[in-house]
Design a protein around this motif. Structure first.
Motif, PDB file in Angstrom:
ATOM      1  N   SER A 148      -4.648   7.271   4.031  1.00 11.30           N
ATOM      2  CA  SER A 148      -4.181   8.877   3.821  1.00 11.30           C
ATOM      3  C   SER A 148      -4.282   8.937   5.798  1.00 11.30           C
ATOM      4  O   SER A 148      -4.229   8.153   6.553  1.00 11.30           O
ATOM      5  CB  SER A 148      -5.697   9.534   3.877  1.00 11.30           C
ATOM      6  OG  SER A 148      -5.285  11.137   5.000  1.00 11.30           O
ATOM      7  N   ILE A 149      -2.611   9.141   5.888  1.00  7.46           N
ATOM      8  CA  ILE A 149      -2.345   9.032   7.761  1.00  7.46           C
ATOM      9  C   ILE A 149      -1.706  11.098   8.131  1.00  7.46           C
ATOM     10  O   ILE A 149      -1.215  11.114   7.987  1.00  7.46           O
ATOM     11  CB  ILE A 149      -1.263   8.053   7.838  1.00  7.46           C
ATOM     12  CG1 ILE A 149      -1.197   7.200   6.823  1.00  7.46           C
ATOM     13  CG2 ILE A 149      -0.676   8.260   9.523  1.00  7.46           C
ATOM     14  CD1 ILE A 149      -0.154   6.014   7.260  1.00  7.46           C
ATOM     15  N   GLU A 150      -2.671  10.840   9.300  1.00 11.43           N
ATOM     16  CA  GLU A 150      -2.334  12.788   9.757  1.00 11.43           C
ATOM     17  C   GLU A 150      -2.096  13.443   8.901  1.00 11.43           C
ATOM     18  O   GLU A 150      -2.179  14.389   8.542  1.00 11.43           O
ATOM     19  CB  GLU A 150      -0.714  12.197   9.996  1.00 11.43           C
ATOM     20  CG  GLU A 150      -0.366  13.658  11.436  1.00 11.43           C
ATOM     21  CD  GLU A 150       0.723  13.666  11.534  1.00 11.43           C
ATOM     22  OE1 GLU A 150       1.363  14.748  12.467  1.00 11.43           O
ATOM     23  OE2 GLU A 150       1.901  13.183  11.694  1.00 11.43           O
ATOM     24  N   ILE A 192      -9.012   5.358   5.780  1.00  8.05           N
ATOM     25  CA  ILE A 192      -8.361   6.817   6.861  1.00  8.05           C
ATOM     26  C   ILE A 192      -8.404   6.629   8.800  1.00  8.05           C
ATOM     27  O   ILE A 192      -8.366   5.965   8.697  1.00  8.05           O
ATOM     28  CB  ILE A 192      -9.341   7.571   6.781  1.00  8.05           C
ATOM     29  CG1 ILE A 192      -9.905   7.226   5.346  1.00  8.05           C
ATOM     30  CG2 ILE A 192      -9.582   9.150   7.200  1.00  8.05           C
ATOM     31  CD1 ILE A 192      -9.637   8.569   4.424  1.00  8.05           C
ATOM     32  N   ALA A 193      -6.895   7.132   8.410  1.00 12.02           N
ATOM     33  CA  ALA A 193      -6.254   7.344   9.863  1.00 12.02           C
ATOM     34  C   ALA A 193      -6.689   8.961  10.457  1.00 12.02           C
ATOM     35  O   ALA A 193      -6.320   9.955   9.961  1.00 12.02           O
ATOM     36  CB  ALA A 193      -5.167   6.856  10.277  1.00 12.02           C
ATOM     37  N   LYS A 212     -12.430   0.700   7.310  1.00 11.58           N
ATOM     38  CA  LYS A 212     -11.400   1.414   6.385  1.00 11.58           C
ATOM     39  C   LYS A 212     -10.844   2.624   7.107  1.00 11.58           C
ATOM     40  O   LYS A 212     -10.715   3.638   7.061  1.00 11.58           O
ATOM     41  CB  LYS A 212     -12.002   2.625   4.826  1.00 11.58           C
ATOM     42  CG  LYS A 212     -12.449   0.932   4.010  1.00 11.58           C
ATOM     43  CD  LYS A 212     -11.500   0.513   3.311  1.00 11.58           C
ATOM     44  CE  LYS A 212     -11.022  -0.458   2.536  1.00 11.58           C
ATOM     45  NZ  LYS A 212     -11.431  -1.384   2.284  1.00 11.58           N
ATOM     46  N   ILE A 213     -11.451   2.310   8.536  1.00 12.97           N
ATOM     47  CA  ILE A 213     -10.670   3.786   9.623  1.00 12.97           C
ATOM     48  C   ILE A 213      -9.273   2.339  10.399  1.00 12.97           C
ATOM     49  O   ILE A 213      -9.311   1.504  10.498  1.00 12.97           O
ATOM     50  CB  ILE A 213     -12.145   3.474  10.844  1.00 12.97           C
ATOM     51  CG1 ILE A 213     -13.194   4.560   9.583  1.00 12.97           C
ATOM     52  CG2 ILE A 213     -10.706   4.841  11.993  1.00 12.97           C
ATOM     53  CD1 ILE A 213     -14.338   4.554  10.938  1.00 12.97           C
ATOM     54  N   LEU A 214      -8.615   3.165  10.466  1.00 10.46           N
ATOM     55  CA  LEU A 214      -6.607   3.219  10.495  1.00 10.46           C
ATOM     56  C   LEU A 214      -6.544   3.701  12.703  1.00 10.46           C
ATOM     57  O   LEU A 214      -6.772   4.864  12.493  1.00 10.46           O
ATOM     58  CB  LEU A 214      -6.129   3.585  10.222  1.00 10.46           C
ATOM     59  CG  LEU A 214      -5.806   2.445   8.556  1.00 10.46           C
ATOM     60  CD1 LEU A 214      -5.068   2.992   7.803  1.00 10.46           C
ATOM     61  CD2 LEU A 214      -5.961   1.078   8.863  1.00 10.46           C
ATOM     62  N   PRO A 238       0.651  -1.089   0.020  1.00  6.43           N
ATOM     63  CA  PRO A 238       0.238  -0.281   0.048  1.00  6.43           C
ATOM     64  C   PRO A 238       0.885   0.740   0.051  1.00  6.43           C
ATOM     65  O   PRO A 238       2.146   1.528  -0.249  1.00  6.43           O
ATOM     66  CB  PRO A 238      -1.330   0.039   1.165  1.00  6.43           C
ATOM     67  CG  PRO A 238      -0.021  -0.909   2.054  1.00  6.43           C
ATOM     68  CD  PRO A 238       1.227  -1.768   1.174  1.00  6.43           C
ATOM     69  N   VAL A 239      -0.442   2.366  -0.169  1.00  5.43           N
ATOM     70  CA  VAL A 239       0.248   3.892  -0.409  1.00  5.43           C
ATOM     71  C   VAL A 239      -0.035   4.500   0.712  1.00  5.43           C
ATOM     72  O   VAL A 239      -0.435   4.794   1.023  1.00  5.43           O
ATOM     73  CB  VAL A 239       0.180   4.674  -1.954  1.00  5.43           C
ATOM     74  CG1 VAL A 239       0.909   5.669  -1.724  1.00  5.43           C
ATOM     75  CG2 VAL A 239       0.847   3.945  -2.918  1.00  5.43           C
ATOM     76  N   GLY A 240       0.954   4.869   1.345  1.00  7.13           N
ATOM     77  CA  GLY A 240       0.787   5.757   2.773  1.00  7.13           C
ATOM     78  C   GLY A 240       0.431   7.480   2.159  1.00  7.13           C
ATOM     79  O   GLY A 240       2.233   7.791   1.680  1.00  7.13           O
ATOM     80  N   PHE A 241      -0.155   8.576   2.368  1.00  5.78           N
ATOM     81  CA  PHE A 241      -0.336  10.086   2.637  1.00  5.78           C
ATOM     82  C   PHE A 241      -0.414  10.677   3.564  1.00  5.78           C
ATOM     83  O   PHE A 241      -1.254  10.385   4.208  1.00  5.78           O
ATOM     84  CB  PHE A 241      -1.823   9.708   1.052  1.00  5.78           C
ATOM     85  CG  PHE A 241      -1.125   9.904  -0.278  1.00  5.78           C
ATOM     86  CD1 PHE A 241      -0.592  10.439  -1.314  1.00  5.78           C
ATOM     87  CD2 PHE A 241      -1.386   8.540  -0.737  1.00  5.78           C
ATOM     88  CE1 PHE A 241      -0.242   9.797  -2.693  1.00  5.78           C
ATOM     89  CE2 PHE A 241      -1.566   7.951  -2.300  1.00  5.78           C
ATOM     90  CZ  PHE A 241      -0.964   8.750  -2.940  1.00  5.78           C
TER      91      PHE A 241
END
Length: 405
Positions: free
Chosen positions: A292-294, A332-333, A351-353, A227-230
């Motif tokens: 999507s992180i932070e 989504i985080a 889909k929630i982290l 996976p790709v983190g943004f």
């Protein structure tokens, strides 16, 4: 803050190290010494110079002294008592007291105490490098590769114990070199990569993340199941603030014009996800997963509304339902202060982290206190909480929950 006790270990998708001053220079080729990142000593002060300009994304690149984890909690929750100066919340300590911020073995010992099974380990300083070097694509690619070499050397992309998954950076500025970098990090065992949520710098003009030039990167990552983190970064969006009389360059601390936050906020991640969806990345690569992180979660609602309108106005453009692609391909985080119940109702609890942003000052002092911000039964069942705190991250990584139970 009191929080429920879990009978399992959690997976935190938003943990950070504090880079040593040689993270971008230890493996940087000599020909890029001046074009890449330099650390310049000026008396007792160390400055980060990028592209031959002093960069203030991280005002003190030595990270000493360092802000205490979670000390800005009240600020970000909007709960500062009346009459209290927000600046008084800032607490610092010496880096020497916290080897876990820069040493992998020390960090693993902390994870046991925090009841964390695995953490995604993400940059702090390096989140500002690509924007600073965007005018020199060769230096960008060389610096990113040098950083990834350092990261694998000091932290490991994915060591056998599985406790820490360190995410290398992939810059798309040079499409061909980006493919080479993906192959390199995959060969070293990377299980997650980071791409900056921003327009992609180009020689002639910037590009969308959804430009077909980047398809070989998305295709290879989809094929590998990586996976790709943004993650929140310097996305260059202060150029928008500058249009309204603000500063065009990012500065980590100090007083800022509140208009900047109102104008920008989560705009970069909103636009980045829009570019991926509208320009058909998930249509061409339906198994690609991104997180999507932070970046918070409130951009999701605005993006859904706009995607629906775009699909209605230009049905000929969309071969797939763009809103369903957002629900299917994007994890989504949320920020801990976000409305997790509303997010679950919008994209689904699957889909929630969980991400704590530890050990940053704007994160949680105790990562597990995130559970106190998750709605309790009957809104959320124990199974729902486990999904957020652990199982959804395994799904993102393509790991069977049953195999790890």
């Amino acid at each position: 803050m009191a929080h429920p006790t879990l009978d399992y270990q959690a997976i935190d998708v938003d943990n950070h190290y504090y880079e040593p001053v040689d993270s971008c220079t230890r493996h940087l080729p000599k020909e890029f010494k001046r074009r890449g990142v330099q650390m310049v000593q000026d008396g007792k002060r160390t400055w980060a110079v990028m592209g031959e300009k002093v960069n203030h994304f991280i005002p003190n690149p030595t990270f000493d002294p360092i802000i205490e984890p979670g000390c800005l909690d009240l600020l970000f929750r909007g709960e500062i008592p009346e009459g209290v100066d927000p600046a008084s919340l800032m607490k610092v300590d010496r880096m020497a007291n916290h080897p876990e911020y820069q040493n992998r073995d020390a960090r693993v010992q902390v994870l046991y105490k925090q009841n964390l099974e695995t953490v995604f380990m993400l940059p702090t300083f390096a989140c500002g490098v690509e924007e600073a070097l965007k005018g020199d694509i060769e230096a960008t690619m060389a610096t990113v590769h040098a950083f990834n070499l350092w990261l694998d050397e000091d932290w490991g992309f994915n060591r056998p114990d599985g406790r820490i998954i360190s995410a290398p950076i992939i810059s798309l500025a040079d499409p061909a070199a980006a493919v080479d970098e993906v192959e390199f990090v995959l060969s070293r065992g990377a299980k997650l990569v980071l791409v900056r949520p921003a327009p992609v710098p180009g020689v002639a003009k910037p590009r969308s993340l959804g430009d077909p030039l980047h398809d070989p990167v998305w295709a290879r990552l989809a094929e590998a199941g990586v996976p790709v983190g943004f993650h929140l970064s310097d996305s260059g969006y202060l150029a928008i603030a500058a249009l309204w009389g603000g500063k065009a360059t990012f500065e980590g601390f100090g007083k800022k014009d509140p208009l900047d936050q109102v104008l920008l906020d989560d705009r970069a991640i909103h636009d980045s996800m829009a570019s991926m969806i509208v320009h058909q990345v998930f249509t061409r690569h339906p198994t690609l997963k991104v997180a999507s992180i932070e970046n918070g979660s409130y951009f999701v609602y605005r993006l859904m509304k706009r995607l629906k309108k775009a699909a209605n106005n230009a049905p000929y453009h969309f071969r797939e339902d763009p809103v369903e692609q957002l629900r299917n391909n994007v994890w989504i985080a949320p920020y801990y202060e976000d409305d997790v119940k509303l997010l679950a109702e919008t994209i689904g609890v699957d889909k929630i982290l969980f991400g704590s942003d530890w050990p940053h000052g704007e994160g949680l002092a105790d990562p597990m206190s995130f559970t106190a911000d998750i709605p309790q039964f009957p809104e959320f069942s124990a199974e729902d909480t486990r999904k957020v705190m652990r199982d959804n991250a395994l799904d993102l990584l393509g790991v069977s929950v049953e195999a790890t139970a």
